[in-house]
Motif scaffolding. Structure first.
Motif, mmCIF file in Angstrom:
data_model
loop_
_atom_site.group_PDB
_atom_site.id
_atom_site.type_symbol
_atom_site.label_atom_id
_atom_site.label_comp_id
_atom_site.label_asym_id
_atom_site.label_seq_id
_atom_site.Cartn_x
_atom_site.Cartn_y
_atom_site.Cartn_z
ATOM 1 N N PHE A 1 0.837 -1.199 0.000
ATOM 2 C CA PHE A 1 0.000 0.000 0.000
ATOM 3 C C PHE A 1 0.873 1.250 0.000
ATOM 4 O O PHE A 1 2.048 1.218 0.372
ATOM 5 N N ILE A 2 0.277 2.343 -0.442
ATOM 6 C CA ILE A 2 0.837 3.690 -0.296
ATOM 7 C C ILE A 2 -0.307 4.575 0.170
ATOM 8 O O ILE A 2 -1.335 4.664 -0.501
ATOM 9 N N LYS A 3 -0.139 5.231 1.309
ATOM 10 C CA LYS A 3 -1.177 6.104 1.849
ATOM 11 C C LYS A 3 -0.594 7.486 2.104
ATOM 12 O O LYS A 3 0.434 7.620 2.758
ATOM 13 N N VAL A 4 -1.240 8.498 1.572
ATOM 14 C CA VAL A 4 -0.876 9.881 1.879
ATOM 15 C C VAL A 4 -1.740 10.352 3.033
ATOM 16 O O VAL A 4 -2.957 10.127 3.041
ATOM 17 N N PHE A 5 -1.116 10.986 4.019
ATOM 18 C CA PHE A 5 -1.857 11.556 5.147
ATOM 19 C C PHE A 5 -1.729 13.067 5.104
ATOM 20 O O PHE A 5 -0.627 13.604 4.947
ATOM 21 N N ASP A 6 -2.844 13.757 5.248
ATOM 22 C CA ASP A 6 -2.883 15.220 5.234
ATOM 23 C C ASP A 6 -2.501 15.731 6.618
ATOM 24 O O ASP A 6 -3.349 16.003 7.461
ATOM 25 N N GLY A 7 -1.195 15.866 6.861
ATOM 26 C CA GLY A 7 -0.652 16.248 8.161
ATOM 27 C C GLY A 7 0.467 15.307 8.541
ATOM 28 O O GLY A 7 1.064 14.639 7.693
ATOM 29 N N TRP A 8 0.781 15.258 9.824
ATOM 30 C CA TRP A 8 1.780 14.332 10.351
ATOM 31 C C TRP A 8 1.148 13.471 11.440
ATOM 32 O O TRP A 8 0.270 13.931 12.185
ATOM 33 N N VAL A 9 1.619 12.226 11.543
ATOM 34 C CA VAL A 9 1.235 11.329 12.634
ATOM 35 C C VAL A 9 2.500 10.902 13.354
ATOM 36 O O VAL A 9 3.433 10.390 12.724
ATOM 37 N N MET A 10 2.549 11.119 14.662
ATOM 38 C CA MET A 10 3.692 10.725 15.473
ATOM 39 C C MET A 10 3.199 10.114 16.773
ATOM 40 O O MET A 10 2.449 10.745 17.513
ATOM 41 N N LYS A 11 3.604 8.895 17.029
ATOM 42 C CA LYS A 11 3.228 8.181 18.249
ATOM 43 C C LYS A 11 1.714 8.191 18.447
ATOM 44 O O LYS A 11 1.212 8.341 19.550
ATOM 45 N N GLY A 12 0.975 8.040 17.368
ATOM 46 C CA GLY A 12 -0.472 8.008 17.446
ATOM 47 C C GLY A 12 -1.134 9.369 17.514
ATOM 48 O O GLY A 12 -2.355 9.459 17.461
ATOM 49 N N GLU A 13 -0.345 10.442 17.637
ATOM 50 C CA GLU A 13 -0.900 11.800 17.682
ATOM 51 C C GLU A 13 -0.805 12.448 16.305
ATOM 52 O O GLU A 13 0.138 12.189 15.546
ATOM 53 N N LYS A 14 -1.785 13.296 16.009
ATOM 54 C CA LYS A 14 -1.877 13.888 14.684
ATOM 55 C C LYS A 14 -1.737 15.405 14.750
ATOM 56 O O LYS A 14 -2.226 16.048 15.668
ATOM 57 N N PHE A 15 -1.059 15.943 13.743
ATOM 58 C CA PHE A 15 -1.028 17.378 13.522
ATOM 59 C C PHE A 15 -1.470 17.636 12.099
ATOM 60 O O PHE A 15 -0.933 17.035 11.172
ATOM 61 N N PRO A 16 -2.430 18.541 11.908
ATOM 62 C CA PRO A 16 -3.254 19.214 12.919
ATOM 63 C C PRO A 16 -4.175 18.219 13.633
ATOM 64 O O PRO A 16 -4.485 17.168 13.088
ATOM 65 N N SER A 17 -4.614 18.602 14.824
ATOM 66 C CA SER A 17 -5.539 17.752 15.555
ATOM 67 C C SER A 17 -6.874 17.708 14.832
ATOM 68 O O SER A 17 -7.180 18.540 13.971
ATOM 69 N N SER A 18 -7.692 16.738 15.184
ATOM 70 C CA SER A 18 -9.014 16.614 14.562
ATOM 71 C C SER A 18 -9.876 17.845 14.829
ATOM 72 O O SER A 18 -10.765 18.177 14.042
ATOM 73 N N GLN A 19 -9.619 18.546 15.934
ATOM 74 C CA GLN A 19 -10.369 19.758 16.255
ATOM 75 C C GLN A 19 -10.031 20.914 15.318
ATOM 76 O O GLN A 19 -10.849 21.810 15.118
ATOM 77 N N ASP A 20 -8.837 20.901 14.750
ATOM 78 C CA ASP A 20 -8.355 22.041 13.977
ATOM 79 C C ASP A 20 -8.318 21.803 12.472
ATOM 80 O O ASP A 20 -8.119 22.753 11.710
ATOM 81 N N HIS A 21 -8.459 20.569 12.032
ATOM 82 C CA HIS A 21 -8.348 20.282 10.598
ATOM 83 C C HIS A 21 -9.693 20.432 9.907
ATOM 84 O O HIS A 21 -10.736 20.064 10.472
ATOM 85 N N PRO A 22 -9.718 20.984 8.675
ATOM 86 C CA PRO A 22 -11.002 21.202 7.992
ATOM 87 C C PRO A 22 -11.684 19.924 7.520
ATOM 88 O O PRO A 22 -12.889 19.945 7.240
ATOM 89 N N LEU A 23 -10.951 18.820 7.417
ATOM 90 C CA LEU A 23 -11.526 17.570 6.929
ATOM 91 C C LEU A 23 -11.731 16.575 8.052
ATOM 92 O O LEU A 23 -10.963 16.541 9.023
#
Length: 321
Positions: free
Chosen positions: A109-131
């Motif tokens: 597989f190849i998956k693009v993620f809109d942001g960064w994921v580190m140790k299960g945490e995401k930037f931007p957070s789900s509260q701040d991302h438009p999608l």
């Protein structure tokens, strides 16, 4: 926090959990913040003629801060790979598949993620991302030729990939596009300045500095207040609808970080604060009723400043002065 960590932030170790059934989004991984930005030295902007494009192989664990064409060819099974992309604050990332030769049916597989994921945490957070979260993952094996080009919403993006067979691989072309109103930014450097503007839009924007720094707010314009109190570590500004908060913590998810200060009144600074955390964030919350603007500078804290802050504070994970 060790000196090595502060000097070499984010040289990462990666161990992705195996996919099971519908668990397609790689929510839990063990990407460890331990010097990622040290890889930026080889990825700084290159002076190339306009008709030439920078090319190099893509590594299983990689960090890219420049435009170009990057090719990964497996010499053996590579099951836990990720590449991080970062641009300037006013840029977004465009990732285009130039060619793909993988076995989707065999588990590649190849998956693009809109942001960064580190140790299960995401930037931007789900509260701040438009999608919504599920739209932030684009799986090549599910979209194929329908999504040959994927664009980020902010200056960072990443790809996860797994390839089982030697000789299989893919090529991507990375471009940087100008974002006139940047929102949700990770700074490439521990020193700099920035002006964040939200033009009558109902959204939250964060500027993340993955270093212990001194923040100096030079100007704050919220459109609804004209005095200047700074409320330290209290939620009093939340009811205002429009405010700026300073956050500190060890992860990248702003919803899990420690509230250092609220600023909910317009003023011309300076107002400054030293935050000895692994990650320092300036976060603006906007109701959409006003044109909100904040201008700030930041600089890396030296060892003596960090020791002083640590000696004066009882917090065991983050030192604030």
């Amino acid at each position: 926090m060790s000196v090595t960590f502060r000097v070499q932030l984010y040289f990462f170790l990666l161990s992705l959990s195996a996919l099971k059934g519908q668990s397609r989004y790689l929510e839990e991984n063990e990407i460890t913040p331990e010097g990622l930005f040290s890889l930026l030295n080889s990825e700084l902007k290159r002076d190339l003629p306009d008709d030439l494009i920078y090319r190099r192989p893509l590594r299983c664990l990689d960090m890219l801060a420049t435009e170009g064409q990057f090719t990964f060819t497996a010499d053996r099974p590579h099951l836990n790979c990720a590449a991080f992309f970062i641009g300037e604050p006013n840029e977004i990332i465009s990732i285009e598949y130039s060619s793909v030769n993988i076995d989707c049916g065999g588990g590649d597989f190849i998956k693009v993620f809109d942001g960064w994921v580190m140790k299960g945490e995401k930037f931007p957070s789900s509260q701040d991302h438009p999608l919504p979260l599920y739209e932030r993952y684009v799986d090549y094996c599910e979209t194929g030729s329908v999504r040959q080009v994927v664009r980020s919403s902010q200056n960072v993006a990443m790809i996860f990939f797994r390839i089982h067979n030697a000789g299989s691989g893919f090529s991507i072309t990375v471009k940087k596009l100008i974002n006139p109103f940047p929102c949700n930014i990770i700074s490439q450097t521990p020193e700099g300045s920035f002006t964040m503007i939200i033009p009558q839009q109902h959204k939250n924007c964060s500027f993340s500095i993955i270093y212990p720094v001194e923040i100096q707010i030079a100007e704050l314009s919220l459109g609804h207040f004209n005095d200047f109190p700074v409320k330290r570590a209290v939620p009093g500004c939340a009811g205002a609808g429009d405010f700026v908060e300073l956050l500190g913590g060890n992860g990248v998810d702003t919803s899990k970080m420690y509230p250092v200060a609220d600023l909910c009144y317009s003023f011309s600074g300076p107002a400054q604060m030293k935050i000895g955390c692994d990650n320092t964030v300036v976060r603006m919350v906007s109701s959409g009723k006003f044109i909100n603007r904040v201008t700030f500078q930041y600089r890396l804290l030296d060892r003596n400043e960090l020791q002083k802050i640590k000696g004066n504070n009882v917090e065991d994970f983050c030192f604030i002065e």
